[in-house]
Design a protein around this motif. Structure first.
Motif, PDB file in Angstrom:
ATOM      1  N   ASN A 310       0.961  -1.288   0.117  1.00  0.00           N
ATOM      2  CA  ASN A 310      -0.123  -0.065   0.114  1.00  0.00           C
ATOM      3  C   ASN A 310       0.645   1.026   0.162  1.00  0.00           C
ATOM      4  OD1 ASN A 310      -2.445   1.656   0.070  1.00  0.00           O
ATOM      5  ND2 ASN A 310      -2.572   1.099   2.351  1.00  0.00           N
ATOM      6  N   LEU A 311       2.096   1.529   0.951  1.00  0.00           N
ATOM      7  CA  LEU A 311       3.083   2.524   0.902  1.00  0.00           C
ATOM      8  C   LEU A 311       3.428   2.304  -0.452  1.00  0.00           C
ATOM      9  CD1 LEU A 311       2.986   3.838   3.594  1.00  0.00           C
ATOM     10  CD2 LEU A 311       4.897   2.786   4.135  1.00  0.00           C
ATOM     11  N   TRP A 312       3.814   1.538  -1.009  1.00  0.00           N
ATOM     12  CA  TRP A 312       5.158   1.209  -1.825  1.00  0.00           C
ATOM     13  C   TRP A 312       4.630   1.544  -2.924  1.00  0.00           C
ATOM     14  CZ3 TRP A 312      10.232   0.525  -3.000  1.00  0.00           C
ATOM     15  CH2 TRP A 312      10.880   1.418  -1.436  1.00  0.00           C
ATOM     16  N   LYS A 313       2.815   1.743  -3.711  1.00  0.00           N
ATOM     17  CA  LYS A 313       2.789   1.179  -5.002  1.00  0.00           C
ATOM     18  C   LYS A 313       2.979   2.058  -5.202  1.00  0.00           C
ATOM     19  CE  LYS A 313      -2.048   3.547  -3.622  1.00  0.00           C
ATOM     20  NZ  LYS A 313      -1.514   3.696  -2.266  1.00  0.00           N
ATOM     21  N   GLY A 349      17.176   4.691   8.303  1.00  0.00           N
ATOM     22  CA  GLY A 349      16.135   4.801   7.728  1.00  0.00           C
ATOM     23  C   GLY A 349      16.177   4.621   6.079  1.00  0.00           C
ATOM     24  N   GLY A 350      17.467   4.301   5.885  1.00  0.00           N
ATOM     25  CA  GLY A 350      18.078   4.326   4.334  1.00  0.00           C
ATOM     26  C   GLY A 350      19.453   4.146   4.150  1.00  0.00           C
ATOM     27  N   MET A 351      20.102   3.408   2.893  1.00  0.00           N
ATOM     28  CA  MET A 351      21.298   3.704   2.280  1.00  0.00           C
ATOM     29  C   MET A 351      21.522   2.932   1.549  1.00  0.00           C
ATOM     30  SD  MET A 351      23.547   3.722   4.599  1.00  0.00           S
ATOM     31  CE  MET A 351      25.242   4.277   4.461  1.00  0.00           C
ATOM     32  N   GLU A 352      22.264   3.814   1.071  1.00  0.00           N
ATOM     33  CA  GLU A 352      23.115   4.134  -0.464  1.00  0.00           C
ATOM     34  C   GLU A 352      23.871   3.648  -1.358  1.00  0.00           C
ATOM     35  OE1 GLU A 352      23.116   6.637   1.960  1.00  0.00           O
ATOM     36  OE2 GLU A 352      24.795   7.396   1.858  1.00  0.00           O
ATOM     37  N   TYR A 353      23.663   2.727  -2.334  1.00  0.00           N
ATOM     38  CA  TYR A 353      24.523   1.753  -3.033  1.00  0.00           C
ATOM     39  C   TYR A 353      24.527   2.572  -4.568  1.00  0.00           C
ATOM     40  CZ  TYR A 353      24.642  -0.593   1.397  1.00  0.00           C
ATOM     41  OH  TYR A 353      24.772  -0.852   2.308  1.00  0.00           O
ATOM     42  N   PRO A 354      25.568   1.825  -5.679  1.00  0.00           N
ATOM     43  CA  PRO A 354      25.496   2.764  -6.726  1.00  0.00           C
ATOM     44  C   PRO A 354      24.293   2.026  -7.181  1.00  0.00           C
ATOM     45  CG  PRO A 354      27.426   1.564  -6.002  1.00  0.00           C
ATOM     46  CD  PRO A 354      26.976   1.406  -5.652  1.00  0.00           C
ATOM     47  N   MET A 366       4.209  10.430   2.265  1.00  0.00           N
ATOM     48  CA  MET A 366       5.262  11.639   2.272  1.00  0.00           C
ATOM     49  C   MET A 366       6.479  11.452   3.159  1.00  0.00           C
ATOM     50  SD  MET A 366       6.166  14.042   1.795  1.00  0.00           S
ATOM     51  CE  MET A 366       5.054  15.904   1.146  1.00  0.00           C
ATOM     52  N   GLU A 367       6.822  10.264   3.529  1.00  0.00           N
ATOM     53  CA  GLU A 367       8.005   9.979   4.169  1.00  0.00           C
ATOM     54  C   GLU A 367       8.705   9.109   3.386  1.00  0.00           C
ATOM     55  OE1 GLU A 367       8.043   8.218   8.338  1.00  0.00           O
ATOM     56  OE2 GLU A 367       9.844   7.381   8.436  1.00  0.00           O
TER      57      GLU A 367
END
Ligand SMILES: [Zn+2]
Length: 1001
Positions: A310-313, A349-354, A366-367
């Motif tokens: 629901n959140l990711w749609k 909360g999140g993490m970046e990779y290439p 929104m978050e």
């Protein structure tokens, strides 16, 4: 979706030629990895080979290699120690199911076995010794097998939660070698990256029914089809509003793994890391973005678990818009795919990779959008511009925050994101946007003297500063630059920076050179002051002279510490109708302001573009008697201090104590946030015991000096309450006024050190009034407090000298004391039980007060609970009373005995020790106290001892049941009734002394 108008053209050709150094070089590493997932034992079996190209002018005799899975080995690794330091015992006491490691390494260079060894300090770094030195311009191929035991996903970023895999920072990887040498670093949660660019060719073998997302381009047609089949089902569920929690492949939450395996291959050039994620439950969506400049097409992917459907749609919309805006503002995205994955792991909360990002739990769309856009944005600031995050974290996190905030403010100009954080505009924190999040927390933190400089190595940041300063303040500072240069110029400069430094390792000086040469401006104020120091910006609008209807002369004073650009806004109503920028270094005495129409007001930085610590001195209005005073605004309880308003908060209050009986009144204050330099609290209450007004008034003024003092505050505290014990008369009360100076000592840069200390110098005038008679006292104290705080050890010392004089009879006293408390956490594994040992030594070096009169040093405070509080620093329900329940309140200072004895008040000297031991049973509220000490009374010394059981709720409330007292104490205690021997403690002034940021949230 919102429409994006491309108003910008690339100014790269237009900007002056790049400052890119001719001598710049960087190493190149090209990887080929084959790896198999064993999802029964949670292991990876891999073979890796990488080509290492030495572009440096140096001959290398060794290679330094990161083996980051070893960070999860035990509590002795840098990660284990960092987490333990933060009070997290997971790794320190981890069992095998939680830990992880890498082994079976056997390095060869160009096919020949080589010697290698672990770094002497960090087992997640190793050193390969090269038999033949690697000459400048030469290349070698390094190969090794490896086995990774995947740790629990509860610990950090590499891990698994059951059969959901997050495979990051997982393979042997050369550290960066640059102009300043090797940058090998142990894995830490904070300040993760600095890596060499190159290419990856990774083949992953795993059971067939896993969906797998990874860095780079998917090279397997079958897997592409597999994804498309899932996507079809996902779209059906979304179209039918069927957000079933059930996974594909069966009714269970996690389906069985297929017996058959598949191999999926990914490749990517010009990246510096590779991560992959595998889960059998993933739902999949995909989309496409056309890039704003090159018009090239990029495929977007979203992988998420069914419970978050629901959140990711609409996740594809967020990914596409993020990619589009970042390309528009900074330069086109250079890769073919961009992916966001719903992470099952708890860290962050999140993490970046290439080309791929993992997103933690979100509570709203929104978050989720904000986090996805932020993490996608790291492709630019981290992925493409590969700065050194451990030393200059702001170059990616901060610049990325600038773009993230701009994204939300552009797409949702009327958002109230910060107010939503305050529980949907809790009280009067309303109308606050995503931009205000940084503005509000930075200015609050800075105003409390708790700020560290933006340019601080990641490991030296406190966690609050890491997020509020490195992320948010950097965003504000670059927003300041953006407003000053204007969007067109700013964007062209950022695009120039991007073009010049993409796929390289820019350092702060490189960024500065590029921005300065592109903008044609000297940016000392930004790169020297705002980034490297805590110097703050504060401009004051001193005077406005109206020459005629549309011409004004403005006088501005710099009352801050930075000579930076100033924006002056002409206002009609609350709307900005003109903007004038004053360059740094210019005289600000007579600024001519011309407007097309008559102005209602003139304001410095009305759009908050300048991150000023104080905005209450920025305004002038054309009408009204007090042209430079903001309109007052009255609000209930508390809220934010708005610029252009004088916020006053009020609340009705009721109170009560033994003497005043019931009290009712109101509190009026300006304790909004960010804090004002000048603060007041006025709280008068009608006392039914006194038939008059009792209450308190506090006034203070805070400054933030530049050098060795974090915060300095001068103030006065005034209190008046009824006190029948002064004389047995009904009309007795006391009045006390205490001017003080308080300072937090130490450099702000050292905030992350466990040591802090403060000094307080307080004077006092006190009048005890009974009928027509008044006894007056004058006095004061100097107190130095230091704290050494580690998660498992705490040391607190207090050195204090008190002096006072009875102004009526001339009696005086002077005394000094030393108090030290050592607390040790003895029970581990996330159960916190403490042993506390306290010592107190105090003596009178001057004493002409009558021995029977207050104040004395006291052993325990039965029935005299106000007497040891001469300066009225605390609250008592029954100040100075000697009988009844309120007389049984004890106050934890001086001798600190928990017993109920009256014995041991001295104006000579005493030395005591107090041991408190938290019993390891649940709930955590029972303890044993043991008090011992000696006291001099007249010519005799007495030894004192008592012990008992206590029940305590934190620091606020406690009840003490004596079990044994030695004879002196026992005999001095008149009442034999056990109930009267019980003592309680109640600490109500948690807020009055050291205002703590964390008390608020
Ligand atoms: Zn980030």
């Amino acid at each position: 979706m919102i429409k994006i108008l491309i108003q910008l053209t690339l100014f790269i050709g237009y900007c002056s030629s790049s400052s890119f150094s001719q001598n710049y070089w960087q190493q190149e590493v090209n990887y080929t990895i084959e790896v198999t997932l064993d999802d029964v034992n949670h292991k990876l079996f891999g073979n890796e080979s990488f080509e290492y190209i030495n572009n440096s002018p140096s001959t290398l005799n060794e290679l330094r290699i990161h083996l980051w899975p070893n960070a999860y080995k035990n509590g002795e690794t840098a990660l284990g120690q960092q987490q333990y330091k933060d009070g997290n015992d997971d790794l320190k006491f981890a069992n095998d199911s939680l830990t992880g490691w890498i082994d079976s390494l056997n390095f060869s260079v160009n096919g020949a076995k080589v010697n290698w060894r672990f770094d002497s300090t960090h087992s997640d770094i190793c050193i390969i010794e090269l038999k033949t030195p690697l000459l400048p311009g030469d290349r070698i191929t390094v190969a090794t097998p490896f086995v990774v035991k995947i740790p629990s996903g509860e610990i950090s970023r590499l891990g698994h939660i059951e059969q959901s895999y997050q495979i990051t920072q997982w393979y042997p990887k050369p550290a960066v070698f640059d102009a300043t040498g090797w940058h090998d670093m142990p894995y830490l949660n904070q300040g993760e990256f600095y890596s060499e660019f190159g290419s990856f060719d990774v083949s992953i073998t795993l059971p067939k029914n896993y969906a797998i997302a990874a860095t780079g381009d998917l090279q397997s047609d079958e897997e592409f089809q597999f994804r498309k089949n899932i996507e079809k089902l996902t779209r059906e569920k979304i179209d039918n509003n069927n957000y079933s929690r059930k996974s594909r492949g069966g009714g269970g939450i996690t389906p069985e793994s297929s017996a058959e395996f598949k191999t999926v291959r990914f490749t990517q050039d010009k990246v510096h890391d590779f991560a992959w994620f595998a889960d059998k439950r993933y739902e999949i969506l995909s989309g496409e973005i056309e890039l704003p400049y090159s018009k090239r097409k990029v495929t977007s992917w979203a992988f998420f678990t069914p419970k978050n459907m629901n959140l990711w749609k609409d996740a594809i919309e967020y990914i596409n818009d993020g990619t589009n805006f970042y390309s528009l503002w900074n330069g086109d995205y250079p890769y073919n795919s961009v992916t966001a994955v719903d992470g099952t792991i708890s860290a962050g909360g999140g993490m970046e990779y290439p080309t791929i990002t993992v997103i933690g739990n979100s509570s709203s769309e929104m978050e989720l959008e904000t986090v996805i856009v932020h993490e996608i944005g790291h492709n630019w600031f981290y992925g493409i511009l590969g700065s050194n995050e451990r030393n200059h974290g702001w170059m990616d996190e901060g610049i990325n925050t600038l773009n993230e905030v701009r994204y939300i403010q552009t797409k949702y100009p009327n958002n109230t994101n910060l107010s939503q954080i305050f529980n949907g505009g809790f009280l009067h924190f309303n109308g606050l946007s995503h931009f205000d999040t940084g503005d509000f927390f930075y200015r609050t933190l800075s105003g409390l003297g708790l700020e560290q400089a933006i340019e601080t190595p990641s490991e030296d940041f406190t966690s609050t500063n890491y997020s509020v300063i490195m992320y948010q303040k950097t965003g504000l500072v670059f927003n300041y630059l953006r407003r000053y240069l204007g969007d067109e110029k700013f964007d062209s400069c950022m695009q120039n920076y991007f073009e010049t430094w993409k796929f390289k390792h820019p350092q702060p000086e490189d960024m500065r050179k590029t921005l300065e040469s592109c903008s044609g401006k000297k940016l000392d104020w930004l790169f020297k002051d705002l980034i490297r120091t805590c110097n703050h910006v504060d401009f004051k609008l001193k005077k406005v002279k109206k020459i005629d209807e549309t011409n004004y002369t403005v006088k501005i004073k710099n009352v801050g510490q930075v000579d930076s650009p100033i924006s002056i806004h002409g206002l009609i109503g609350d709307s900005i109708v003109s903007t004038t920028w004053i360059e740094p270094g210019l005289k600000t005495n007579k600024i001519q302001l011309q407007s097309v129409s008559r102005l209602d007001g003139i304001s410095i930085s009305a759009d908050k573009s300048i991150p000023e610590i104080n905005r209450q001195n920025n305004h002038w209005k054309s009408k009204g008697l007090f042209k430079r005073f903001e309109k007052p605004k009255f609000e209930f309880l508390i809220g934010d201090n708005e610029s252009r308003r004088s916020n006053m908060f009020w609340t009705p209050i009721i109170g009560g104590n033994f003497h005043d009986k019931f009290m009712i009144g109101g509190a009026f204050h300006n304790f909004g946030l960010p804090i004002n330099k000048f603060q007041y609290l006025i709280a008068p209450m009608y006392s039914f015991g006194r038939n008059f007004i009792s209450g308190i008034t506090e006034l203070s003024y805070t400054t933030l000096p530049k050098d060795n003092i974090r915060l300095s505050k001068i103030g006065v505290s005034i209190k008046s309450f009824k006190d029948d014990s002064i004389r047995d008369r009904n009309e007795s009360f006391y009045f006390i006024a205490s001017p003080y100076w308080y300072a937090k000592l130490g450099k702000r840069a050292k905030l992350s050190k466990p040591f802090e200390n403060s000094i307080r110098v307080q004077t006092m005038y006190r009048a005890n009034v009974f009928g027509h008679n008044t006894t007056q006292y004058a006095g004061g104290f100097i107190e130095h407090v230091s704290n050494y705080v580690k998660p498992n050890h705490k040391v607190n010392t207090k050195i204090r000298t008190d002096f006072a004089s009875n102004l009526d009879n001339g009696q005086k006293f002077g005394r000094s004391s030393l108090e030290a408390t050592y607390k040790f956490r003895y029970l581990r594994k996330n159960q916190k039980r403490w042993i506390s040992l306290r010592g107190f030594v105090g003596g009178y070096w001057y004493n002409k007060f009558n021995i029977n009169s207050n104040p004395n040093y006291m052993m325990s405070f039965a029935g005299m609970n106000g007497a040891q509080d001469l300066f009225v620093e605390d609250y008592f329900f029954g100040r100075n009373i000697t009988s009844g329940i309120w007389s049984q309140q004890r106050y934890e200072n001086m001798g600190g005995f928990s017993s109920a004895s009256n014995f041991g008040a001295t104006n000579q000297w005493m030395a005591t020790g107090n041991l408190y031991f938290q019993i390891p049973i649940k709930p955590n509220m029972f303890g044993v106290f043991i008090d011992f000490g000696t006291v001099q009374l007249g010519t005799k010394n007495y030894g004192l001892f008592n012990t008992g059981l206590a029940l305590k709720l934190g620091d606020v409330f406690g009840v003490y049941f004596p079990i044994y007292m030695n004879d002196v104490l026992e005999n001095s205690f008149g009442s034999k009734k056990y109930s009267e021997r019980i003592r309680f403690s109640l600490k109500l002034n948690l807020m009055t002394r050291d205002f703590k940021f964390r008390d608020l949230f």
